[in-house]
Design an enzyme around this catalytic site. Structure first.
Site, PDB file in Angstrom:
ATOM      1  N   ASP A   1    -123.371  -9.008  87.615  1.00  0.00           N
ATOM      2  CA  ASP A   1    -122.405  -9.895  86.950  1.00  0.00           C
ATOM      3  C   ASP A   1    -122.436  -9.665  85.434  1.00  0.00           C
ATOM      4  O   ASP A   1    -122.728  -8.559  84.964  1.00  0.00           O
ATOM      5  CB  ASP A   1    -122.693 -11.353  87.368  1.00  0.00           C
ATOM      6  CG  ASP A   1    -121.436 -12.208  87.410  1.00  0.00           C
ATOM      7  OD1 ASP A   1    -120.935 -12.578  86.320  1.00  0.00           O
ATOM      8  OD2 ASP A   1    -120.940 -12.501  88.512  1.00  0.00           O
ATOM      9  N   ASP A   2    -122.158 -10.664  84.659  1.00  0.00           N
ATOM     10  CA  ASP A   2    -121.961 -10.568  83.202  1.00  0.00           C
ATOM     11  C   ASP A   2    -123.255 -10.130  82.480  1.00  0.00           C
ATOM     12  O   ASP A   2    -124.327 -10.153  83.057  1.00  0.00           O
ATOM     13  CB  ASP A   2    -121.519 -11.956  82.698  1.00  0.00           C
ATOM     14  CG  ASP A   2    -120.797 -11.886  81.360  1.00  0.00           C
ATOM     15  OD1 ASP A   2    -120.738 -10.805  80.746  1.00  0.00           O
ATOM     16  OD2 ASP A   2    -120.291 -12.943  80.924  1.00  0.00           O
TER      17      ASP A   2
ATOM     18  N   LYS B   1    -115.630  -7.367  89.849  1.00  0.00           N
ATOM     19  CA  LYS B   1    -115.317  -8.793  89.714  1.00  0.00           C
ATOM     20  C   LYS B   1    -114.735  -8.976  88.319  1.00  0.00           C
ATOM     21  O   LYS B   1    -115.364  -8.604  87.328  1.00  0.00           O
ATOM     22  CB  LYS B   1    -116.597  -9.634  89.880  1.00  0.00           C
ATOM     23  CG  LYS B   1    -116.382 -11.116  89.553  1.00  0.00           C
ATOM     24  CD  LYS B   1    -117.676 -11.916  89.689  1.00  0.00           C
ATOM     25  CE  LYS B   1    -117.480 -13.339  89.155  1.00  0.00           C
ATOM     26  NZ  LYS B   1    -118.733 -14.120  89.194  1.00  0.00           N
TER      27      LYS B   1
ATOM     28  N   ASP C   1    -113.102 -11.447  85.510  1.00  0.00           N
ATOM     29  CA  ASP C   1    -113.118 -12.857  85.106  1.00  0.00           C
ATOM     30  C   ASP C   1    -111.946 -13.205  84.166  1.00  0.00           C
ATOM     31  O   ASP C   1    -111.088 -12.364  83.886  1.00  0.00           O
ATOM     32  CB  ASP C   1    -114.479 -13.157  84.456  1.00  0.00           C
ATOM     33  CG  ASP C   1    -115.000 -14.544  84.781  1.00  0.00           C
ATOM     34  OD1 ASP C   1    -114.192 -15.426  85.097  1.00  0.00           O
ATOM     35  OD2 ASP C   1    -116.226 -14.744  84.686  1.00  0.00           O
TER      36      ASP C   1
ATOM     37  N   ARG D   1    -110.312 -15.856  93.411  1.00  0.00           N
ATOM     38  CA  ARG D   1    -110.983 -17.148  93.391  1.00  0.00           C
ATOM     39  C   ARG D   1    -109.932 -18.250  93.430  1.00  0.00           C
ATOM     40  O   ARG D   1    -108.847 -18.124  92.863  1.00  0.00           O
ATOM     41  CB  ARG D   1    -111.839 -17.245  92.133  1.00  0.00           C
ATOM     42  CG  ARG D   1    -113.176 -16.468  92.274  1.00  0.00           C
ATOM     43  CD  ARG D   1    -114.239 -17.353  92.889  1.00  0.00           C
ATOM     44  NE  ARG D   1    -114.395 -18.506  92.033  1.00  0.00           N
ATOM     45  CZ  ARG D   1    -115.088 -18.488  90.889  1.00  0.00           C
ATOM     46  NH1 ARG D   1    -115.729 -17.398  90.500  1.00  0.00           N
ATOM     47  NH2 ARG D   1    -115.161 -19.568  90.144  1.00  0.00           N
TER      48      ARG D   1
ATOM     49  N   ASP E   1    -115.966 -22.543  89.001  1.00  0.00           N
ATOM     50  CA  ASP E   1    -117.240 -22.089  89.576  1.00  0.00           C
ATOM     51  C   ASP E   1    -117.891 -23.149  90.458  1.00  0.00           C
ATOM     52  O   ASP E   1    -117.955 -24.324  90.105  1.00  0.00           O
ATOM     53  CB  ASP E   1    -118.232 -21.734  88.462  1.00  0.00           C
ATOM     54  CG  ASP E   1    -117.913 -20.409  87.802  1.00  0.00           C
ATOM     55  OD1 ASP E   1    -116.844 -19.827  88.082  1.00  0.00           O
ATOM     56  OD2 ASP E   1    -118.748 -19.960  86.992  1.00  0.00           O
TER      57      ASP E   1
END
Ligand SMILES: *[C@@H]1O[C@H](CO)[C@@H](O)[C@H](O)[C@H]1NC(C)=O
Ligand SMILES: *[C@@H]1O[C@H](CO)[C@@H](O)[C@H](O)[C@H]1NC(C)=O
Ligand SMILES: *[C@@H]1O[C@H](CO)[C@@H](O)[C@H](O)[C@H]1NC(C)=O
Ligand SMILES: *[C@@H]1O[C@H](CO)[C@@H](O)[C@H](O)[C@H]1NC(C)=O
Ligand SMILES: *[C@@H]1O[C@H](CO)[C@@H](O)[C@H](O)[C@H]1NC(C)=O
Ligand SMILES: *[C@@H]1O[C@H](CO)[C@@H](O)[C@H](O)[C@H]1NC(C)=O
Ligand SMILES: *[C@@H]1O[C@H](CO)[C@@H](O)[C@H](O)[C@H]1NC(C)=O
Ligand SMILES: *[C@@H]1O[C@H](CO)[C@@H](O)[C@H](O)[C@H]1NC(C)=O
Ligand SMILES: *[C@@H]1O[C@H](CO)[C@@H](O)[C@H](O)[C@H]1NC(C)=O
Ligand SMILES: *[C@@H]1O[C@H](CO)[C@@H](O)[C@H](O)[C@H]1NC(C)=O
Ligand SMILES: *[C@@H]1O[C@H](CO)[C@@H](O)[C@H](O)[C@H]1NC(C)=O
Length: 502
Positions: free
Chosen positions: A73-74, A150, A152, A208, A212
C-alpha cells in the site's frame, strides 16, 4: 432452463453471448483475492515485510485456497527522478533491492505483486501522486513486473463532483495500464465518490463503494455518515466505516457486480483484534456473498489460529469465487426489540443469491446468509418464498415448491488445533515446512480451480448437510450475537416426487 434464476441467465448471456461488459484485461473473472498491509500496518512497509508475508501465505496454505496478490500500500516512494523521465523512485531504505526484485520474489512463490498510487497530486500519506504522470508511472510499474494497482483518491485537486469528471480521471490510468501491454489488475479506490458502480466496470476490475473500513462491527462514527436505509447514494464517503455500515451501502448496488468488475467492500479486518470471532465470521461471510474482493488486512506474521481458520474456509470462499459471478442480495432487514452498540434498534437481515448448479439440474444452488445484529443469540428463519423472491414474488417461484438440501458452510471450519499446528510448523524466518499437508484435507486451487471443485461435488466446498427444507418451508438457524449462519441450498431430485406434490 426455463425456470433458472434470472440472475444466472443474465450472467450467462452477458459472458457468452454478448461478451463481458467489464474492462477487457482478462483479470478478476472472479473477485480478486490477496493481502494488503494497510489495515494492520499502515506506512510501516519494507521489502522484508513483503517477503515474510508472502512466504507465510504459501506456508499456511492461504495461497492454495486462492489468496494470490501481495499488495504494497502507501508510503513506498521517495518521489520522482528528474533524470529519468520523472519516474517514481522506490525508497532505497525500505526496499534496498528495488521493486523489480520484490516482484521477482513474489513471482518465484507463484504469487502476484500489487502496488498503490493515487489519482491526485499526493497519495493519502503525502507521497508523490500519479495525477498527470499516468503514463510514466504505468510504464514504471510494468517494467518492475507489477500485477495489480490500487489507485486512491486523496489530493485530487477537485477533479471530482460528478461522474464524468471522476470517471475521466480514473480512465486515464486505466488507459495507461492497458497501453503497457501488461495485464495489471486495476483496483479503483475513490471510496464510492461520484457513484463508481455506475461507471467503474468499463474502467477497472473493482471499485470501492465506501470510505475506509475499520475494525468494528457496528459502532457509529460521525466521520462515516449514512446508516441503514439512509446508506443509499451516500454523498460523503468519510472513513471509519463499520462492517454493518458498509454492508448497508452494498445492499443497494449488488447488481452492479459482474465477472471482471466488482463492488469492493474494502479490505478484510479479520484478525486485527477488535471484533469477536462471531463478528469476523459474519464479516467474512458477508464479503464473500456480496462478491467483494477478499483482500486480507491482518499482519500474517502474528496470525491467530482462529483467524487462520476463518480466512481458510474454502466452502465460503467457493461462494465468492462461484463461476456464475452473481452477488447475493438482501431480501429483508428487520428492526428487533434489542438495541445495537449505538442504542438504535438492532437489526437482523437475510441475504440470498444464486450460485452455479452443482447438481447438474436446471436449478441454481442458492446461498443463504442470515446475519444477527442483536447482542443476544437469535433464532432466525428464512422462507423459501423470500430466498427465491427473484424467481417469483410471494411464493410463486417454482423453487418454492421443491425440496432442498441445506448445507452448513461453516460446519467444516478448520479446528483451532489444526490451525495452530499449521502455524507452529512454519516460522517468520521462512524455514521450509509442509505443515499444510499434516492436517485434514484442504482445498487446493493450485491443482483444482473452484469451478472444477464445484463441478465435481468436492465435499470441502459444498459444506455439510444439516437438514432438508421441504416445499414452502423455512430454513432455521440459531445465530450467535453479531454472527452469521451461511448455507448452500442444493435442489433435491424432483423426479421422485409425484406431479401433484409440485
Ligand atoms: C487493452 O484493451 C483492449 C481493448 O479493450 C483489450 O483487448 C486488451 O486485452 C487490453 N490489454 C491489456 C494488457 O489490458
Ligand atoms: C535517476 O535516474 C538516473 C538516470 O537513469 C539514474 O542514474 C539515477 O540513479 C536515478 N536516481 C535515483 C535516485 O534513482
Ligand atoms: C517519458 O514519459 C512519457 C510519458 O509521460 C513517455 O511518453 C515517453 O516515451 C517517456 N520517455 C522516455 C525516454 O522513456
Ligand atoms: C527509470 O525509469 C524506468 C521506467 O520508468 C524504470 O524502469 C527504471 O527502473 C528507472 N531507473 C532508475 C535508475 O530509477
Ligand atoms: C417487541 O416489542 C413489542 C412491543 O412491546 C411486542 O409486542 C413484541 O412481541 C416484541 N417482539 C419480540 C420479538 O420480542
Ligand atoms: C454431484 O452431485 C449431484 C447430486 O447428488 C449429482 O446429481 C451429480 O451427478 C454429481 N456430479 C458429479 C460430477 O458427480
Ligand atoms: C420466523 O421468525 C419470525 C420473526 O422472529 C417469527 O415471527 C416466526 O414465528 C418464525 N418462524 C418460524 C417457523 O420459526
Ligand atoms: C461434516 O462432514 C464431514 C465429512 O462427512 C465430517 O467429517 C464432519 O465431522 C462434519 N462436520 C460437522 C460439524 O458435522
Ligand atoms: C524453524 O526454525 C526454527 C528456528 O531455527 C526451529 O526452531 C524450528 O524447529 C524450525 N521448524 C521447522 C518445522 O523446521
Ligand atoms: C512432511 O510431513 C510429513 C507428515 O508429517 C512428514 O512425514 C514428512 O517428513 C514431511 N516432509 C518434509 C520434507 O518435511
Ligand atoms: C497444492 O497443489 C500444488 C500443485 O499441485 C502443490 O505443489 C502444493 O503442495 C499443494 N498444497 C497443499 C497444501 O497440498
Amino acid at each position: 432452463m426455463a425456470f433458472k434464476n434470472l440472475n444466472s441467465v443474465l450472467v450467462v448471456a452477458a459472458a457468452v453471448v454478448l461478451g463481458v461488459k467489464a474492462v477487457d484485461n482478462g483479470l478478476a473473472i472472479t473477485p480478486q483475492m490477496g493481502w494488503d498491509n494497510w489495515n494492520a500496518l499502515g506506512c510501516d512497509v519494507s521489502e522484508e515485510l513483503l517477503q515474510q508475508t508472502a512466504r507465510l501465505i504459501v506456508d499456511y496454505g492461504l495461497k492454495d485456497v486462492g489468496y494470490h496478490y501481495v499488495i504494497l500500500d502507501d508510503c513506498w516512494s521517495v518521489g520522482r527522478n528528474a533524470s529519468n523521465n520523472s519516474s517514481l523512485v522506490a525508497d532505497p531504505v525500505k526496499f534496498p533491492n528495488g521493486m523489480a526484485a520484490v516482484a521477482d520474489d513474489m513471482h518465484a512463490l507463484g504469487l502476484g505483486f500489487g502496488m498503490y498510487s493515487d489519482a491526485g497530486k499526493y497519495t493519502c500519506g503525502g507521497y508523490a501522486g500519479s495525477l498527470g504522470y499516468e503514463t510514466v508511472d504505468a510504464n514504471t510499474w510494468a517494467s518492475w513486473g507489477v500485477d495489480y494497482l490500487k489507485y486512491d483518491n486523496c489530493y485530487n485537486e477537485g477533479y471530482a463532483g460528478n461522474q464524468q469528471i471522476s470517471s475521466a480521471r480514473y480512465r486515464t490510468m486505466g488507459n495507461a495500464l492497458n497501453a503497457t501491454g501488461r495485464p495489471i489488475l486495476y483496483s479503483l479506490c475513490n471510496w464510492g465518490e461520484d457513484y463508481p458502480w455506475n461507471w467503474g466496470s468499463t474502467i477497472a476490475n473493482s471499485w470501492r463503494i465506501s470510505g475506509d473500513v475499520y475494525d468494528s462491527w457496528d459502532l457509529y462514527d460521525a466521520r462515516c455518515p449514512c446508516e441503514g436505509p439512509n446508506a443509499f447514494n451516500c454523498e460523503l464517503p468519510g472513513f471509519h466505516c463499520s462492517i454493518t455500515n458498509i454492508m448497508n451501502k452494498a445492499s443497494f448496488i449488488v447488481s452492479k457486480a459482474q465477472p471482471g468488475a466488482w463492488n469492493d467492500l474494502d479490505m478484510l479486518e479479520v484478525g486485527n483484534g477488535a471484533m469477536t470471532d462471531a463478528e469476523y465470521v459474519a464479516h467474512f461471510s458477508m464479503w464473500a456473498a456480496a462478491k467483494s474482493p477478499l483482500i486480507m488486512g491482518n499482519d500474517i506474521r502474528v496470525i491467530q489460529p482462529k483467524d487462520l481458520a476463518i480466512l481458510s474456509n474454502a466452502a465460503v470462499i467457493a461462494v465468492n469465487q462461484d463461476p456464475s459471478g452473481s452477488s447475493a442480495a438482501r431480501r429483508w432487514m428487520y428492526d428487533t426489540n434489542n438495541t445495537d452498540s449505538n442504542g438504535y434498534p438492532a437489526r437482523i437481515q437475510m441475504w440470498s443469491g444464486s450460485l452455479q448448479s452443482t447438481t447438474g439440474g436446471d436449478y441454481s444452488d442458492m446461498v443463504v446468509l442470515l446475519i444477527n445484529g442483536n447482542n443476544a443469540e437469535t433464532v432466525m428463519n428464512a422462507t423459501l418464498a423470500d430466498i427465491f423472491v427473484d424467481s417469483g414474488e410471494q411464493g410463486t417461484a417454482p423453487q418454492v415448491k421443491m425440496s432442498w438440501e441445506v448445507r452448513d458452510l461453516w460446519a467444516n471450519r478448520m479446528s483451532e488445533a489444526d490451525a495452530a499446528a499449521i502455524i507452529a510448523g512454519s516460522s517468520a524466518a521462512g524455514n521450509a515446512t509442509n505443515a499444510t499437508t499434516v492436517v485434514a484435507p484442504r482445498f487446493n486451487v493450485s491443482s483444482t480451480s473452484y469451478a472444477e471443485g464445484l463441478a465435481s461435488n468436492n465435499s470441502i466446498l459444498l459444506g455439510n448437510v444439516t437438514t432438508t427444507v421441504l416445499p414452502s418451508g423455512t430454513v432455521l438457524a440459531t445465530v450467535a450475537p453479531h454472527g452469521a449462519a451461511m448455507f448452500r441450498l442444493r435442489a433435491l431430485p424432483t423426479a421422485v416426487m409425484k406431479r401433484d406434490e409440485l
